[in-house]
Design a protein around this motif. Sequence first.
Motif, PDB file in Angstrom:
ATOM      1  N   ASN A 120     -43.535   4.338  51.578  1.00 33.82           N
ATOM      2  CA  ASN A 120     -44.204   4.505  50.915  1.00 33.82           C
ATOM      3  C   ASN A 120     -44.792   2.841  49.632  1.00 33.82           C
ATOM      4  OD1 ASN A 120     -44.382   6.780  50.985  1.00 33.82           O
ATOM      5  ND2 ASN A 120     -42.495   7.485  50.772  1.00 33.82           N
ATOM      6  N   GLY A 121     -44.491   2.124  50.293  1.00 28.68           N
ATOM      7  CA  GLY A 121     -44.871   0.726  49.500  1.00 28.68           C
ATOM      8  C   GLY A 121     -43.637   0.150  49.151  1.00 28.68           C
ATOM      9  N   GLN A 122     -42.322   0.575  49.191  1.00 28.40           N
ATOM     10  CA  GLN A 122     -41.191  -0.275  49.371  1.00 28.40           C
ATOM     11  C   GLN A 122     -40.312  -0.602  50.071  1.00 28.40           C
ATOM     12  OE1 GLN A 122     -39.426   3.695  47.008  1.00 28.40           O
ATOM     13  NE2 GLN A 122     -39.423   2.474  45.442  1.00 28.40           N
ATOM     14  N   GLU A 123     -40.003  -2.741  49.360  1.00 26.65           N
ATOM     15  CA  GLU A 123     -39.256  -3.057  50.776  1.00 26.65           C
ATOM     16  C   GLU A 123     -37.958  -2.056  50.915  1.00 26.65           C
ATOM     17  OE1 GLU A 123     -37.354  -3.912  53.044  1.00 26.65           O
ATOM     18  OE2 GLU A 123     -39.625  -5.664  52.745  1.00 26.65           O
ATOM     19  N   VAL A 124     -37.665  -2.013  51.940  1.00 21.86           N
ATOM     20  CA  VAL A 124     -36.274  -0.866  52.255  1.00 21.86           C
ATOM     21  C   VAL A 124     -34.878  -1.551  51.899  1.00 21.86           C
ATOM     22  CG1 VAL A 124     -35.003   0.435  53.771  1.00 21.86           C
ATOM     23  CG2 VAL A 124     -37.569   0.813  53.830  1.00 21.86           C
ATOM     24  N   TYR A 125     -35.184  -3.120  52.074  1.00 23.47           N
ATOM     25  CA  TYR A 125     -33.904  -3.522  51.727  1.00 23.47           C
ATOM     26  C   TYR A 125     -34.199  -4.749  50.279  1.00 23.47           C
ATOM     27  CZ  TYR A 125     -33.059  -3.234  56.773  1.00 23.47           C
ATOM     28  OH  TYR A 125     -32.215  -2.824  58.016  1.00 23.47           O
ATOM     29  N   ASP A 126     -35.223  -3.951  49.833  1.00 20.33           N
ATOM     30  CA  ASP A 126     -34.393  -5.293  48.257  1.00 20.33           C
ATOM     31  C   ASP A 126     -34.191  -4.019  47.372  1.00 20.33           C
ATOM     32  OD1 ASP A 126     -35.889  -7.256  49.253  1.00 20.33           O
ATOM     33  OD2 ASP A 126     -38.104  -6.113  48.403  1.00 20.33           O
ATOM     34  N   LEU A 127     -34.080  -2.688  47.915  1.00  8.95           N
ATOM     35  CA  LEU A 127     -33.612  -1.809  47.119  1.00  8.95           C
ATOM     36  C   LEU A 127     -31.706  -1.668  46.942  1.00  8.95           C
ATOM     37  CD1 LEU A 127     -35.129   0.778  48.951  1.00  8.95           C
ATOM     38  CD2 LEU A 127     -35.927   0.327  46.645  1.00  8.95           C
ATOM     39  N   SER A 128     -31.587  -1.484  44.716  1.00  6.69           N
ATOM     40  CA  SER A 128     -30.407  -1.661  45.019  1.00  6.69           C
ATOM     41  C   SER A 128     -29.166  -0.687  45.545  1.00  6.69           C
ATOM     42  CB  SER A 128     -30.543  -1.476  43.876  1.00  6.69           C
ATOM     43  OG  SER A 128     -30.924  -0.030  43.106  1.00  6.69           O
ATOM     44  N   LYS A 129     -27.603  -0.373  45.351  1.00  4.37           N
ATOM     45  CA  LYS A 129     -26.766   0.557  45.748  1.00  4.37           C
ATOM     46  C   LYS A 129     -28.294   1.696  45.744  1.00  4.37           C
ATOM     47  CE  LYS A 129     -23.590  -1.773  47.761  1.00  4.37           C
ATOM     48  NZ  LYS A 129     -21.511  -1.796  47.759  1.00  4.37           N
ATOM     49  N   SER A 130     -27.730   2.065  44.132  1.00  2.00           N
ATOM     50  CA  SER A 130     -28.460   3.211  43.281  1.00  2.00           C
ATOM     51  C   SER A 130     -29.769   3.894  44.114  1.00  2.00           C
ATOM     52  CB  SER A 130     -28.614   3.132  42.153  1.00  2.00           C
ATOM     53  OG  SER A 130     -28.941   2.134  41.881  1.00  2.00           O
ATOM     54  N   GLU A 131     -30.803   2.742  44.425  1.00  2.00           N
ATOM     55  CA  GLU A 131     -31.794   2.919  44.889  1.00  2.00           C
ATOM     56  C   GLU A 131     -32.554   3.687  46.139  1.00  2.00           C
ATOM     57  OE1 GLU A 131     -34.446  -0.215  41.845  1.00  2.00           O
ATOM     58  OE2 GLU A 131     -33.787  -0.583  43.969  1.00  2.00           O
ATOM     59  N   LEU A 132     -30.918   2.861  47.029  1.00  2.00           N
ATOM     60  CA  LEU A 132     -31.321   3.020  48.120  1.00  2.00           C
ATOM     61  C   LEU A 132     -30.294   4.970  48.753  1.00  2.00           C
ATOM     62  CD1 LEU A 132     -31.611   2.424  51.111  1.00  2.00           C
ATOM     63  CD2 LEU A 132     -28.973   1.433  50.995  1.00  2.00           C
ATOM     64  N   ARG A 133     -29.773   4.581  47.743  1.00  2.00           N
ATOM     65  CA  ARG A 133     -29.009   6.267  47.594  1.00  2.00           C
ATOM     66  C   ARG A 133     -29.677   7.451  47.377  1.00  2.00           C
ATOM     67  NH1 ARG A 133     -24.137   8.871  47.445  1.00  2.00           N
ATOM     68  NH2 ARG A 133     -24.561  10.985  45.302  1.00  2.00           N
ATOM     69  N   ALA A 134     -30.862   7.338  46.403  1.00  2.00           N
ATOM     70  CA  ALA A 134     -32.281   8.338  45.766  1.00  2.00           C
ATOM     71  C   ALA A 134     -32.494   8.105  47.008  1.00  2.00           C
ATOM     72  CB  ALA A 134     -32.316   8.162  44.398  1.00  2.00           C
ATOM     73  N   LEU A 135     -32.819   7.110  48.064  1.00  2.00           N
ATOM     74  CA  LEU A 135     -34.448   7.130  48.957  1.00  2.00           C
ATOM     75  C   LEU A 135     -33.467   7.757  50.408  1.00  2.00           C
ATOM     76  CD1 LEU A 135     -36.816   6.550  49.751  1.00  2.00           C
ATOM     77  CD2 LEU A 135     -36.138   3.638  50.750  1.00  2.00           C
ATOM     78  N   ARG A 136     -32.598   7.690  50.375  1.00  2.00           N
ATOM     79  CA  ARG A 136     -31.839   8.149  51.573  1.00  2.00           C
ATOM     80  C   ARG A 136     -32.304   9.779  52.444  1.00  2.00           C
ATOM     81  NH1 ARG A 136     -30.290   4.442  55.209  1.00  2.00           N
ATOM     82  NH2 ARG A 136     -29.058   2.677  54.417  1.00  2.00           N
ATOM     83  N   PRO A 137     -32.188  11.039  51.072  1.00  2.00           N
ATOM     84  CA  PRO A 137     -32.479  11.918  51.511  1.00  2.00           C
ATOM     85  C   PRO A 137     -34.705  12.041  52.173  1.00  2.00           C
ATOM     86  CG  PRO A 137     -31.527  12.123  49.241  1.00  2.00           C
ATOM     87  CD  PRO A 137     -32.405  11.238  49.672  1.00  2.00           C
ATOM     88  N   LYS A 138     -35.027  11.089  51.474  1.00  2.00           N
ATOM     89  CA  LYS A 138     -35.906  11.087  52.198  1.00  2.00           C
ATOM     90  C   LYS A 138     -36.763  10.800  53.614  1.00  2.00           C
ATOM     91  CE  LYS A 138     -37.587  10.357  47.892  1.00  2.00           C
ATOM     92  NZ  LYS A 138     -39.232  10.174  46.691  1.00  2.00           N
ATOM     93  N   MET A 139     -35.156   9.530  54.295  1.00  2.00           N
ATOM     94  CA  MET A 139     -34.847   8.713  55.252  1.00  2.00           C
ATOM     95  C   MET A 139     -34.552   9.609  56.425  1.00  2.00           C
ATOM     96  SD  MET A 139     -36.502   5.027  54.097  1.00  2.00           S
ATOM     97  CE  MET A 139     -37.157   4.760  55.279  1.00  2.00           C
TER      98      MET A 139
END
Length: 347
Positions: free
Chosen positions: A92-111
């Motif tokens: 969705n336009g976000q670089e997955v490897y630039d996300l912080s731990k909290s941002e990645l945690r929020a993204l996890r359910p979507k992937m």
Amino acid sequence: MAIPKIDTSFTPITHNPENILEVNALKKYFPIKDGLLKRTVGYVKAVDGVTFNIKRGITMGLVGESGCGKTTTGRTILRLNDTKTAGQVLFNGQEVYDLSKSELRALRPKMQIIFQDPYSSLSPRMPISEIIGEAVREHNIVPKDEFDDYIEQVMSNCGLMSYHKDRYPHEFSGGQRQRICIARALALNPEFVVCDEPVSALDVSIQAQIINLLQDLQEKYNLTYLFISHDLSVVEHISDTIGVMYLGNLVEYGSKKDIFSNPSHPYTKALFSAIPVPDPTVKMNRIVLEGSIPSPANPPSGCKFHTRCKNCMEICKSVAPEQKEIESGHFVCCHLYDDVKSVSENG
């Protein structure tokens, strides 16, 4: 011994809103350690410059021989590996490897991911309701008072009964266990699911049931799949676009219609020639690949397929082919098409 330098350069891409996932020049190398001090003496080039896009609501099939890097590609996209070596993974336009731990945690359910072996991917000490509901509770998907009803609804959507809730994985058949894995992924309301050979461990009749279930769920929840498999008949049934991998590279990529009606890379042609035809009167023109797959730790120079290719030319031995669009949306990496003008060049 000098360690080969890793080329991490690539041309960044801009996000296209039509795509849920954009993978650009993705590389994932694993270091080879040796000696008393465990120094890095080389790399296993599991994924070596893979580029493709997936539009929302469709299924992309990823095929190739065992060990070609299909699963590593899926795991790297989901950031199940700690790092990538190079390239971009835009969700969705976000670089997955630039996300912080909290941002990645929020993204996890979507992937989410559905693993190949339904038995080893389920905890033998947890009942089914906990296996499916553990992440639901962790990510606060539904209020506590709606939790039980929600789990039962998810189980029902995946063909499981409510009385299965208190049973353990060893009490189920292989097909039922894969339904549990699908329910666990679906419970988090994902947008994108990596299906890592989800039917390869199942009987043929059960495979059909699971494939139909995945298609029904996709239609109902507008899911997007990356379907990893080595079974071309399954891929043809479920996929909208197809990518063919060989030794860490995507050698051909396009729509299902283009790939099956006009396979263009010599490796793709060899794979397709092995598909059995259910007609005893039809003679199969099987293309037999000589030799074995080279080691990803020491791949051949130039085109990696040239050691097994009957169309090998001198240029193939020293120069790696670039991806060329031979028809709209149909990309091939092969020197046989060097003289063909790319669709983008034609305007």
